[in-house]
Write a protein that holds these residues in place. Structure first.
Motif, PDB file in Angstrom:
ATOM      1  N   UNK A   1     -15.358   0.721 -10.485  1.00  0.00           N
ATOM      2  CA  UNK A   1     -15.104   0.979  -9.307  1.00  0.00           C
ATOM      3  C   UNK A   1     -13.824   1.606  -9.288  1.00  0.00           C
ATOM      4  N   UNK A   2     -12.822   2.128  -9.037  1.00  0.00           N
ATOM      5  CA  UNK A   2     -11.666   3.132  -8.955  1.00  0.00           C
ATOM      6  C   UNK A   2     -11.285   3.716  -7.678  1.00  0.00           C
ATOM      7  N   UNK A   3     -10.213   3.607  -7.842  1.00  0.00           N
ATOM      8  CA  UNK A   3      -8.905   5.478  -6.307  1.00  0.00           C
ATOM      9  C   UNK A   3      -8.429   5.089  -7.365  1.00  0.00           C
ATOM     10  N   UNK A   4      -7.778   6.660  -7.114  1.00  0.00           N
ATOM     11  CA  UNK A   4      -6.641   7.342  -7.112  1.00  0.00           C
ATOM     12  C   UNK A   4      -5.846   7.156  -6.386  1.00  0.00           C
ATOM     13  N   UNK A   5      -5.836   6.535  -5.015  1.00  0.00           N
ATOM     14  CA  UNK A   5      -5.084   6.238  -4.352  1.00  0.00           C
ATOM     15  C   UNK A   5      -4.716   4.818  -4.303  1.00  0.00           C
ATOM     16  N   UNK A   6      -3.400   4.915  -4.126  1.00  0.00           N
ATOM     17  CA  UNK A   6      -2.921   3.747  -3.605  1.00  0.00           C
ATOM     18  C   UNK A   6      -3.204   2.614  -2.094  1.00  0.00           C
ATOM     19  N   UNK A   7      -3.056   1.424  -2.407  1.00  0.00           N
ATOM     20  CA  UNK A   7      -3.468   1.067  -0.520  1.00  0.00           C
ATOM     21  C   UNK A   7      -2.832   0.664  -0.109  1.00  0.00           C
ATOM     22  N   UNK A   8      -1.554   0.109  -1.124  1.00  0.00           N
ATOM     23  CA  UNK A   8      -0.322  -0.372  -0.566  1.00  0.00           C
ATOM     24  C   UNK A   8       0.527  -0.123  -0.499  1.00  0.00           C
ATOM     25  N   UNK A   9       1.013   0.199   0.340  1.00  0.00           N
ATOM     26  CA  UNK A   9       2.456   1.523   0.729  1.00  0.00           C
ATOM     27  C   UNK A   9       3.562   0.755   1.363  1.00  0.00           C
ATOM     28  N   UNK A  10       3.407  -0.222   1.598  1.00  0.00           N
ATOM     29  CA  UNK A  10       4.491  -0.911   2.166  1.00  0.00           C
ATOM     30  C   UNK A  10       5.407  -0.962   4.203  1.00  0.00           C
ATOM     31  N   UNK A  11       4.487  -0.378   4.558  1.00  0.00           N
ATOM     32  CA  UNK A  11       4.378   0.312   6.136  1.00  0.00           C
ATOM     33  C   UNK A  11       3.552   0.042   6.767  1.00  0.00           C
ATOM     34  N   UNK A  12       3.669   0.021   7.845  1.00  0.00           N
ATOM     35  CA  UNK A  12       3.080  -0.941   9.116  1.00  0.00           C
ATOM     36  C   UNK A  12       2.714  -2.309   9.084  1.00  0.00           C
ATOM     37  N   UNK A  13       2.366  -3.375   9.861  1.00  0.00           N
ATOM     38  CA  UNK A  13       2.321  -4.549  10.166  1.00  0.00           C
ATOM     39  C   UNK A  13       1.340  -4.925   8.992  1.00  0.00           C
ATOM     40  N   UNK A  14       0.596  -4.113   8.655  1.00  0.00           N
ATOM     41  CA  UNK A  14      -0.805  -4.967   7.006  1.00  0.00           C
ATOM     42  C   UNK A  14       0.177  -4.388   5.619  1.00  0.00           C
ATOM     43  N   UNK A  15       1.042  -2.940   5.870  1.00  0.00           N
ATOM     44  CA  UNK A  15       1.484  -2.699   4.133  1.00  0.00           C
ATOM     45  C   UNK A  15       0.738  -1.309   4.182  1.00  0.00           C
ATOM     46  N   UNK A  16      -0.461  -1.175   4.461  1.00  0.00           N
ATOM     47  CA  UNK A  16      -0.935  -0.131   4.020  1.00  0.00           C
ATOM     48  C   UNK A  16      -0.827   1.252   5.070  1.00  0.00           C
ATOM     49  N   UNK A  17       0.448   1.073   5.973  1.00  0.00           N
ATOM     50  CA  UNK A  17      -0.074   2.351   6.721  1.00  0.00           C
ATOM     51  C   UNK A  17       0.771   3.035   5.639  1.00  0.00           C
ATOM     52  N   UNK A  18       0.249   4.678   6.276  1.00  0.00           N
ATOM     53  CA  UNK A  18      -0.344   5.653   4.792  1.00  0.00           C
ATOM     54  C   UNK A  18       0.407   7.563   5.934  1.00  0.00           C
ATOM     55  N   UNK A  19       1.244   7.692   5.925  1.00  0.00           N
ATOM     56  CA  UNK A  19       1.641   9.274   6.925  1.00  0.00           C
ATOM     57  C   UNK A  19       0.654  10.066   6.435  1.00  0.00           C
ATOM     58  N   UNK A  20       0.036  10.095   7.653  1.00  0.00           N
ATOM     59  CA  UNK A  20      -0.546  11.281   7.889  1.00  0.00           C
ATOM     60  C   UNK A  20      -2.417  11.666   7.026  1.00  0.00           C
TER      61      UNK A  20
END
Length: 229
Positions: free
Chosen positions: A167-186
């Protein structure tokens, strides 16, 4: 003697720097995407556990029950378009300016395009539902992953078990934004592939509950698929 020690220290440090640079540039996998030690530490927490839920959408198992209605509505709309084009598609005579019914081949092509568009839109809705993850669990002591996804009907879920190593993802989950740190703009979604042979990603909602977003990235974030250069 003091000058010799300074010179030796300088060359030792320089040699170490060159070795590190060479190792980084000539690694068989290119730039290191994931620290192996960190990965082993993360997996250690699952070693003695039968299953651990690492993601839960926290919505009912009938969350997408509207899906088939939307897909059916799209198909019905485009079928009506196709019927209209077949019956009433007109061409204008350049000499007389009069309108006359289009040739059968032209009407058939236009109607066919409308039908294909309906299938694409309706099928896309159902495909999105089937790739949406309701719950993800790490099982068998950290060796496998159980994915619980929604059915085409939007009522109930189905499960699939895949090896965690692929399993793999090219997208990072953790952004440090939002209440859970996973919010991503747009973007409200996070995509992950079950293996390097997968052509379509599984979709998770960033508004869902992730057990440990940083650990998630350690386990799954990679710029390229496993064993692929």
């Amino acid at each position: 003697m003091f000058g010799t020690s300074i010179k030796k220290l300088f060359f030792d440090q320089r040699t170490l720097l060159i070795r590190r640079r060479y190792k980084h540039q000539h690694s068989s996998n290119g730039p290191i995407q994931m620290d192996i030690v960190q990965k082993r530490k993360v997996l250690a927490q699952f070693k003695d556990k039968a299953e651990v839920t690492v993601y839960d959408r926290q919505s009912s198992r009938t969350h997408f029950r509207w899906g088939p209605w939307v897909a059916g509505g799209q198909m019905l709309m485009w079928i009506n378009f196709a019927d209209f084009y077949w019956r009433y598609s007109m061409d204008k005579d350049e000499e007389t300016g009069e309108l006359h019914i289009s040739p059968a081949w032209k009407r058939a092509c236009t109607a066919g395009i409308a039908l294909v568009a309906g299938l694409a839109v309706g099928g896309g809705v159902l495909h999105y539902i089937s790739r949406s993850v309701a719950r993800m669990q790490i099982i068998d002591g950290g060796q496998m992953v159980r994915l619980e996804t929604y059915k085409f009907s939007g009522r109930g879920t189905k499960t699939k078990v895949v090896p965690i190593a692929g399993m793999f993802s090219r997208d990072k989950l953790y952004t440090g934004e939002g209440p859970n740190g996973v919010t991503k703009a747009k973007s409200s979604q996070y995509s992950i592939y079950a293996s390097r042979q997968s052509n379509y990603a599984y979709i998770m909602s960033r508004s869902g509950a992730f057990r440990d977003p940083r650990a998630f990235d350690v386990l799954f974030h990679r710029a390229i698929a496993p064993d692929r250069k």
